[in-house]
Design a protein around this motif. Sequence first.
Motif, PDB file in Angstrom:
ATOM      1  N   PRO A  13      12.174 -19.497 -24.747  1.00 24.18           N
ATOM      2  CA  PRO A  13      12.479 -18.323 -23.917  1.00 24.18           C
ATOM      3  C   PRO A  13      13.818 -17.727 -24.350  1.00 24.18           C
ATOM      4  O   PRO A  13      14.777 -18.456 -24.594  1.00 24.18           O
ATOM      5  N   ILE A  14      13.875 -16.398 -24.439  1.00 22.43           N
ATOM      6  CA  ILE A  14      15.049 -15.742 -25.028  1.00 22.43           C
ATOM      7  C   ILE A  14      15.512 -14.588 -24.139  1.00 22.43           C
ATOM      8  O   ILE A  14      14.716 -13.718 -23.762  1.00 22.43           O
ATOM      9  N   TYR A  15      16.804 -14.588 -23.841  1.00 25.87           N
ATOM     10  CA  TYR A  15      17.390 -13.432 -23.152  1.00 25.87           C
ATOM     11  C   TYR A  15      18.845 -13.272 -23.594  1.00 25.87           C
ATOM     12  O   TYR A  15      19.699 -14.107 -23.285  1.00 25.87           O
ATOM     13  N   ASN A  16      19.105 -12.248 -24.367  1.00 27.02           N
ATOM     14  CA  ASN A  16      20.462 -11.878 -24.785  1.00 27.02           C
ATOM     15  C   ASN A  16      21.242 -13.035 -25.405  1.00 27.02           C
ATOM     16  O   ASN A  16      22.368 -13.340 -24.995  1.00 27.02           O
ATOM     17  N   THR A  17      20.642 -13.666 -26.385  1.00 28.55           N
ATOM     18  CA  THR A  17      21.324 -14.772 -27.074  1.00 28.55           C
ATOM     19  C   THR A  17      21.448 -14.496 -28.566  1.00 28.55           C
ATOM     20  O   THR A  17      21.312 -15.390 -29.398  1.00 28.55           O
ATOM     21  N   GLU A  18      21.724 -13.245 -28.923  1.00 27.79           N
ATOM     22  CA  GLU A  18      21.777 -12.871 -30.338  1.00 27.79           C
ATOM     23  C   GLU A  18      22.789 -13.701 -31.130  1.00 27.79           C
ATOM     24  O   GLU A  18      22.605 -13.956 -32.316  1.00 27.79           O
ATOM     25  N   LYS A  19      23.855 -14.157 -30.478  1.00 23.27           N
ATOM     26  CA  LYS A  19      24.887 -14.937 -31.159  1.00 23.27           C
ATOM     27  C   LYS A  19      24.380 -16.296 -31.619  1.00 23.27           C
ATOM     28  O   LYS A  19      24.863 -16.854 -32.592  1.00 23.27           O
ATOM     29  N   TYR A  20      23.411 -16.828 -30.915  1.00 23.88           N
ATOM     30  CA  TYR A  20      22.957 -18.195 -31.142  1.00 23.88           C
ATOM     31  C   TYR A  20      21.523 -18.287 -31.676  1.00 23.88           C
ATOM     32  O   TYR A  20      21.109 -19.340 -32.147  1.00 23.88           O
ATOM     33  N   LEU A  21      20.786 -17.192 -31.565  1.00 22.26           N
ATOM     34  CA  LEU A  21      19.337 -17.251 -31.741  1.00 22.26           C
ATOM     35  C   LEU A  21      18.912 -17.648 -33.151  1.00 22.26           C
ATOM     36  O   LEU A  21      18.004 -18.472 -33.318  1.00 22.26           O
ATOM     37  N   ALA A  22      19.548 -17.083 -34.159  1.00 23.51           N
ATOM     38  CA  ALA A  22      19.135 -17.377 -35.538  1.00 23.51           C
ATOM     39  C   ALA A  22      19.282 -18.858 -35.853  1.00 23.51           C
ATOM     40  O   ALA A  22      18.386 -19.472 -36.433  1.00 23.51           O
ATOM     41  N   ARG A  23      20.395 -19.453 -35.447  1.00 22.23           N
ATOM     42  CA  ARG A  23      20.592 -20.884 -35.735  1.00 22.23           C
ATOM     43  C   ARG A  23      19.587 -21.738 -34.978  1.00 22.23           C
ATOM     44  O   ARG A  23      19.147 -22.775 -35.476  1.00 22.23           O
ATOM     45  N   CYS A  24      19.208 -21.298 -33.766  1.00 25.09           N
ATOM     46  CA  CYS A  24      18.184 -22.011 -33.000  1.00 25.09           C
ATOM     47  C   CYS A  24      16.850 -21.981 -33.742  1.00 25.09           C
ATOM     48  O   CYS A  24      16.219 -23.023 -33.966  1.00 25.09           O
ATOM     49  N   ILE A  25      16.415 -20.785 -34.129  1.00 29.98           N
ATOM     50  CA  ILE A  25      15.124 -20.647 -34.797  1.00 29.98           C
ATOM     51  C   ILE A  25      15.124 -21.376 -36.134  1.00 29.98           C
ATOM     52  O   ILE A  25      14.150 -22.058 -36.488  1.00 29.98           O
ATOM     53  N   GLU A  26      16.209 -21.261 -36.883  1.00 34.21           N
ATOM     54  CA  GLU A  26      16.303 -21.942 -38.175  1.00 34.21           C
ATOM     55  C   GLU A  26      16.162 -23.458 -38.009  1.00 34.21           C
ATOM     56  O   GLU A  26      15.527 -24.128 -38.834  1.00 34.21           O
ATOM     57  N   LEU A  40       8.167 -17.235 -29.587  1.00 29.27           N
ATOM     58  CA  LEU A  40       9.430 -16.669 -29.131  1.00 29.27           C
ATOM     59  C   LEU A  40       9.117 -15.641 -28.043  1.00 29.27           C
ATOM     60  O   LEU A  40       8.378 -14.680 -28.281  1.00 29.27           O
ATOM     61  N   VAL A  41       9.672 -15.846 -26.854  1.00 35.38           N
ATOM     62  CA  VAL A  41       9.433 -14.912 -25.754  1.00 35.38           C
ATOM     63  C   VAL A  41      10.716 -14.144 -25.486  1.00 35.38           C
ATOM     64  O   VAL A  41      11.659 -14.664 -24.895  1.00 35.38           O
ATOM     65  N   TYR A  56      11.975 -12.961 -37.846  1.00 37.49           N
ATOM     66  CA  TYR A  56      11.419 -14.281 -38.129  1.00 37.49           C
ATOM     67  C   TYR A  56       9.891 -14.290 -38.140  1.00 37.49           C
ATOM     68  O   TYR A  56       9.283 -15.140 -38.789  1.00 37.49           O
ATOM     69  N   THR A  57       9.274 -13.341 -37.452  1.00 37.29           N
ATOM     70  CA  THR A  57       7.810 -13.257 -37.566  1.00 37.29           C
ATOM     71  C   THR A  57       7.415 -12.820 -38.978  1.00 37.29           C
ATOM     72  O   THR A  57       6.348 -13.194 -39.478  1.00 37.29           O
ATOM     73  N   ARG A  58       8.262 -12.021 -39.601  1.00 46.75           N
ATOM     74  CA  ARG A  58       7.988 -11.596 -40.986  1.00 46.75           C
ATOM     75  C   ARG A  58       8.351 -12.695 -41.989  1.00 46.75           C
ATOM     76  O   ARG A  58       7.747 -12.793 -43.054  1.00 46.75           O
ATOM     77  N   LYS A  59       9.310 -13.519 -41.619  1.00 46.68           N
ATOM     78  CA  LYS A  59       9.787 -14.561 -42.527  1.00 46.68           C
ATOM     79  C   LYS A  59       8.850 -15.759 -42.584  1.00 46.68           C
ATOM     80  O   LYS A  59       8.682 -16.381 -43.642  1.00 46.68           O
ATOM     81  N   ASP A  60       8.223 -16.110 -41.459  1.00 49.08           N
ATOM     82  CA  ASP A  60       7.431 -17.342 -41.392  1.00 49.08           C
ATOM     83  C   ASP A  60       6.201 -17.093 -40.531  1.00 49.08           C
ATOM     84  O   ASP A  60       6.329 -16.668 -39.374  1.00 49.08           O
ATOM     85  N   ASN A  61       5.027 -17.367 -41.063  1.00 50.29           N
ATOM     86  CA  ASN A  61       3.795 -17.063 -40.334  1.00 50.29           C
ATOM     87  C   ASN A  61       3.511 -18.031 -39.193  1.00 50.29           C
ATOM     88  O   ASN A  61       2.527 -17.866 -38.465  1.00 50.29           O
ATOM     89  N   ARG A  62       4.346 -19.022 -39.020  1.00 53.34           N
ATOM     90  CA  ARG A  62       4.192 -19.919 -37.864  1.00 53.34           C
ATOM     91  C   ARG A  62       4.807 -19.323 -36.598  1.00 53.34           C
ATOM     92  O   ARG A  62       4.591 -19.826 -35.495  1.00 53.34           O
ATOM     93  N   VAL A  63       5.571 -18.260 -36.770  1.00 56.26           N
ATOM     94  CA  VAL A  63       6.303 -17.658 -35.648  1.00 56.26           C
ATOM     95  C   VAL A  63       5.495 -16.527 -35.024  1.00 56.26           C
ATOM     96  O   VAL A  63       4.998 -15.634 -35.723  1.00 56.26           O
ATOM     97  N   ARG A  64       5.375 -16.573 -33.691  1.00 57.44           N
ATOM     98  CA  ARG A  64       4.776 -15.488 -32.922  1.00 57.44           C
ATOM     99  C   ARG A  64       5.827 -14.988 -31.936  1.00 57.44           C
ATOM    100  O   ARG A  64       6.625 -15.762 -31.425  1.00 57.44           O
ATOM    101  N   VAL A  65       5.839 -13.700 -31.678  1.00 61.95           N
ATOM    102  CA  VAL A  65       6.828 -13.156 -30.739  1.00 61.95           C
ATOM    103  C   VAL A  65       6.137 -12.306 -29.690  1.00 61.95           C
ATOM    104  O   VAL A  65       5.151 -11.617 -29.966  1.00 61.95           O
ATOM    105  N   VAL A  66       6.664 -12.398 -28.474  1.00 66.99           N
ATOM    106  CA  VAL A  66       6.216 -11.564 -27.361  1.00 66.99           C
ATOM    107  C   VAL A  66       7.444 -10.861 -26.794  1.00 66.99           C
ATOM    108  O   VAL A  66       8.467 -11.504 -26.530  1.00 66.99           O
ATOM    109  N   HIS A  67       7.364  -9.549 -26.640  1.00 70.71           N
ATOM    110  CA  HIS A  67       8.421  -8.783 -25.984  1.00 70.71           C
ATOM    111  C   HIS A  67       7.920  -8.403 -24.591  1.00 70.71           C
ATOM    112  O   HIS A  67       6.877  -7.756 -24.466  1.00 70.71           O
TER     113      HIS A  67
END
Length: 239
Positions: A13-26, A40-41, A56-67
């Motif tokens: 679950p994601i809400y306004n965490t741009e500072k941390y999000l990439a390292r989490c997903i990586e 990723l929600v 990340y949806t473009r980078k890795d096909n295991r990733v799905r995103v919902v907005h």
Amino acid sequence: METKKTLISVIVPIYNTEKYLARCIESILCQTYTNLEIILVDDGSTDKSGDICDFYTRKDNRVRVVHKENGGAAAARNFALNMVTGQYIGFVDSDDTVEKDFFELLYDLICQYDADISMVAYSEIEMGEKIAKPKDKSLIVMNQKQAVKELLFDRKIQNYVWNKLYKRDVLGDIRYPKGKLHEDEYTTYKYFYNANKLVYVDVSKYNYDRTREDSITGRGFSEKNLDACWAFRERVDFF
């Protein structure tokens, strides 16, 4: 190493965490256990979190995103639970990270002990530094009754949703209460009640970041913090 065939669904679950999000997903993408479905929600973020998800949806096909419109972490988790296709389910908060063998260890514990839920310890992070807590690497195998007792004591076994791996069946149709803080305290004990066997190893594999001032635990007191008290009362009444 050989790829495991059993699919694990990972909910973030994601809400306004741009500072941390990439390292989490990586940290999830770099897992030694590679057969993952990563959901990723984006819960109505107003920063660049949504753009990071799309990248990340473009980078890795295991990733799905919902907005979706903002509804809170509980609503975001519930939305993802209705989408999962994996036989096992795990959760990672978007400002945290996991060690590279996090899911490998949790999966192996379930297989080795024929458990329904596996758990590991976690490390607290402040300002990028781990707060050292001694771990004895002990392993505890519990039946349902022993596990819920340990959960009530809240010592090694705690209500956090994110340092565990669940067989999909134990979650069933249990969902998180919308609009509540500490929403996992309303649900984890129900998962435990549905499980026949649970296993815990006292090794830190999840990194819980306490740095964010705007996180639930980083904010000052408000009346919403009393949700934890009502959740505890519900647990007592349930048992």
